[in-house]
Design a protein around this motif. Structure first.
Motif, mmCIF file in Angstrom:
data_model
loop_
_atom_site.group_PDB
_atom_site.id
_atom_site.type_symbol
_atom_site.label_atom_id
_atom_site.label_comp_id
_atom_site.label_asym_id
_atom_site.label_seq_id
_atom_site.Cartn_x
_atom_site.Cartn_y
_atom_site.Cartn_z
ATOM 1 N N ASP A 97 0.845 -1.191 0.000
ATOM 2 C CA ASP A 97 0.000 0.000 0.000
ATOM 3 C C ASP A 97 0.879 1.238 0.000
ATOM 4 N N VAL A 98 0.830 1.982 -1.093
ATOM 5 C CA VAL A 98 1.577 3.237 -1.190
ATOM 6 C C VAL A 98 0.603 4.404 -1.376
ATOM 7 N N GLY A 99 -0.652 4.171 -0.987
ATOM 8 C CA GLY A 99 -1.654 5.221 -1.087
ATOM 9 C C GLY A 99 -2.541 5.126 -2.305
ATOM 10 N N GLN A 100 -2.552 4.003 -2.975
ATOM 11 C CA GLN A 100 -3.398 3.865 -4.147
ATOM 12 C C GLN A 100 -4.879 3.856 -3.734
ATOM 13 N N THR A 101 -5.749 4.160 -4.696
ATOM 14 C CA THR A 101 -7.177 4.298 -4.422
ATOM 15 C C THR A 101 -7.951 2.995 -4.578
ATOM 16 N N GLY A 102 -7.395 2.040 -5.293
ATOM 17 C CA GLY A 102 -8.123 0.817 -5.619
ATOM 18 C C GLY A 102 -8.737 0.868 -7.002
ATOM 19 N N GLU A 103 -8.673 2.009 -7.638
ATOM 20 C CA GLU A 103 -9.208 2.181 -8.991
ATOM 21 C C GLU A 103 -8.117 2.065 -10.056
ATOM 22 N N GLU A 104 -6.893 1.868 -9.644
ATOM 23 C CA GLU A 104 -5.774 1.803 -10.589
ATOM 24 C C GLU A 104 -5.881 0.547 -11.459
ATOM 25 N N SER A 105 -5.277 0.636 -12.630
ATOM 26 C CA SER A 105 -5.249 -0.523 -13.536
ATOM 27 C C SER A 105 -4.028 -1.398 -13.266
ATOM 28 N N TRP A 106 -3.228 -1.060 -12.261
ATOM 29 C CA TRP A 106 -2.020 -1.807 -11.918
ATOM 30 C C TRP A 106 -2.115 -2.286 -10.478
ATOM 31 N N HIS A 107 -1.241 -3.222 -10.141
ATOM 32 C CA HIS A 107 -1.137 -3.731 -8.770
ATOM 33 C C HIS A 107 0.215 -3.302 -8.217
ATOM 34 N N VAL A 108 0.205 -2.754 -7.013
ATOM 35 C CA VAL A 108 1.445 -2.399 -6.331
ATOM 36 C C VAL A 108 1.834 -3.586 -5.460
ATOM 37 N N LEU A 109 3.035 -4.075 -5.666
ATOM 38 C CA LEU A 109 3.547 -5.241 -4.956
ATOM 39 C C LEU A 109 4.883 -4.890 -4.318
ATOM 40 N N ALA A 110 5.370 -5.769 -3.466
ATOM 41 C CA ALA A 110 6.704 -5.628 -2.887
ATOM 42 C C ALA A 110 7.427 -6.950 -3.028
ATOM 43 N N ASP A 111 8.730 -6.872 -3.286
ATOM 44 C CA ASP A 111 9.546 -8.079 -3.352
ATOM 45 C C ASP A 111 9.823 -8.568 -1.925
ATOM 46 N N PRO A 112 10.535 -9.675 -1.754
ATOM 47 C CA PRO A 112 10.752 -10.212 -0.406
ATOM 48 C C PRO A 112 11.454 -9.269 0.571
ATOM 49 N N GLU A 113 12.123 -8.224 0.076
ATOM 50 C CA GLU A 113 12.758 -7.264 0.980
ATOM 51 C C GLU A 113 11.982 -5.961 1.082
ATOM 52 N N GLY A 114 10.776 -5.922 0.508
ATOM 53 C CA GLY A 114 9.925 -4.748 0.645
ATOM 54 C C GLY A 114 10.082 -3.690 -0.422
ATOM 55 N N ASN A 115 10.858 -3.948 -1.469
ATOM 56 C CA ASN A 115 11.015 -2.999 -2.570
ATOM 57 C C ASN A 115 9.762 -3.025 -3.434
ATOM 58 N N GLU A 116 9.094 -1.873 -3.550
ATOM 59 C CA GLU A 116 7.856 -1.828 -4.321
ATOM 60 C C GLU A 116 8.116 -1.962 -5.817
ATOM 61 N N PHE A 117 7.180 -2.609 -6.482
ATOM 62 C CA PHE A 117 7.157 -2.649 -7.939
ATOM 63 C C PHE A 117 5.709 -2.776 -8.369
ATOM 64 N N CYS A 118 5.428 -2.457 -9.613
ATOM 65 C CA CYS A 118 4.050 -2.497 -10.104
ATOM 66 C C CYS A 118 3.905 -3.521 -11.220
ATOM 67 N N LEU A 119 2.796 -4.226 -11.178
ATOM 68 C CA LEU A 119 2.390 -5.113 -12.271
ATOM 69 C C LEU A 119 1.358 -4.353 -13.079
ATOM 70 N N LEU A 120 1.720 -4.003 -14.313
ATOM 71 C CA LEU A 120 0.827 -3.246 -15.178
ATOM 72 C C LEU A 120 -0.123 -4.184 -15.911
ATOM 73 N N ARG A 121 -1.184 -3.630 -16.458
ATOM 74 C CA ARG A 121 -2.234 -4.427 -17.095
ATOM 75 C C ARG A 121 -1.845 -4.923 -18.487
ATOM 76 N N THR A 122 -1.186 -4.095 -19.278
ATOM 77 C CA THR A 122 -0.915 -4.417 -20.673
ATOM 78 C C THR A 122 0.027 -5.604 -20.799
ATOM 79 N N ARG A 123 -0.354 -6.555 -21.639
ATOM 80 C CA ARG A 123 0.542 -7.689 -21.936
ATOM 81 C C ARG A 123 1.481 -7.250 -23.050
ATOM 82 N N LEU A 124 2.770 -7.482 -22.857
ATOM 83 C CA LEU A 124 3.775 -7.129 -23.847
ATOM 84 C C LEU A 124 4.268 -8.377 -24.561
ATOM 85 N N PRO A 125 4.698 -8.254 -25.805
ATOM 86 C CA PRO A 125 5.282 -9.419 -26.469
ATOM 87 C C PRO A 125 6.648 -9.729 -25.850
ATOM 88 N N PRO A 126 6.993 -11.014 -25.756
ATOM 89 C CA PRO A 126 8.342 -11.348 -25.259
ATOM 90 C C PRO A 126 9.381 -10.865 -26.254
#
Length: 127
Positions: A97-126
């Motif tokens: 939780d970094v203050g998001q509203t819940g209406e975002e199209s992305w998910h805010v996550l943290a790695d095992p040491e607490g570093n935040e990162f976001c999972l965006l909605r758009t699928r990209l080609p490999p």
């Protein structure tokens, strides 16, 4: 001429743990280890200087507080966002939780040491 990002360095307390986590998230492999305990991971078959930046997990990160001034965004390449979210949580990510509203199209996550990162909605080609 311009510059480009060749590697991202993340200070951490457990480089092995974060190398395993981020390797699983990105499909990266271990490229090398330094005497100081740093571990570099990157795309298989490409390594440093390839089309994607490598990650260097470097020992020395102490406790921190507050939101990070820089974070990584990731996109799924072979599944939808919901399936990728489940995969990342199974690898050890957790919701953050970094203050998001819940209406975002992305998910805010943290790695095992607490570093935040976001999972965006758009699928990209490999690559």
């Amino acid at each position: 001429m311009a510059s480009r990002i060749s590697e991202l360095v993340i200070d951490c307390t457990d480089p092995d743990r974060l190398a395993a986590f981020w390797g699983g998230v990105l499909g990266y492999v271990e490229l090398g280890r330094e005497e100081d305990g740093s571990i570099e991971i990157g795309p298989p078959g490409a390594g440093f200087g390839g089309p994607q930046p490598t990650l260097v997990l470097s020992p020395g990160g102490g406790p921190r507080s507050g939101k990070l001034p820089l974070h990584i965004d990731v996109n799924a390449t072979d599944r939808d966002q919901s399936a990728e979210l489940e995969r990342l949580l199974a690898l050890g990510a957790r919701h953050a939780d970094v203050g998001q509203t819940g209406e975002e199209s992305w998910h805010v996550l943290a790695d095992p040491e607490g570093n935040e990162f976001c999972l965006l909605r758009t699928r990209l080609p490999p690559l």
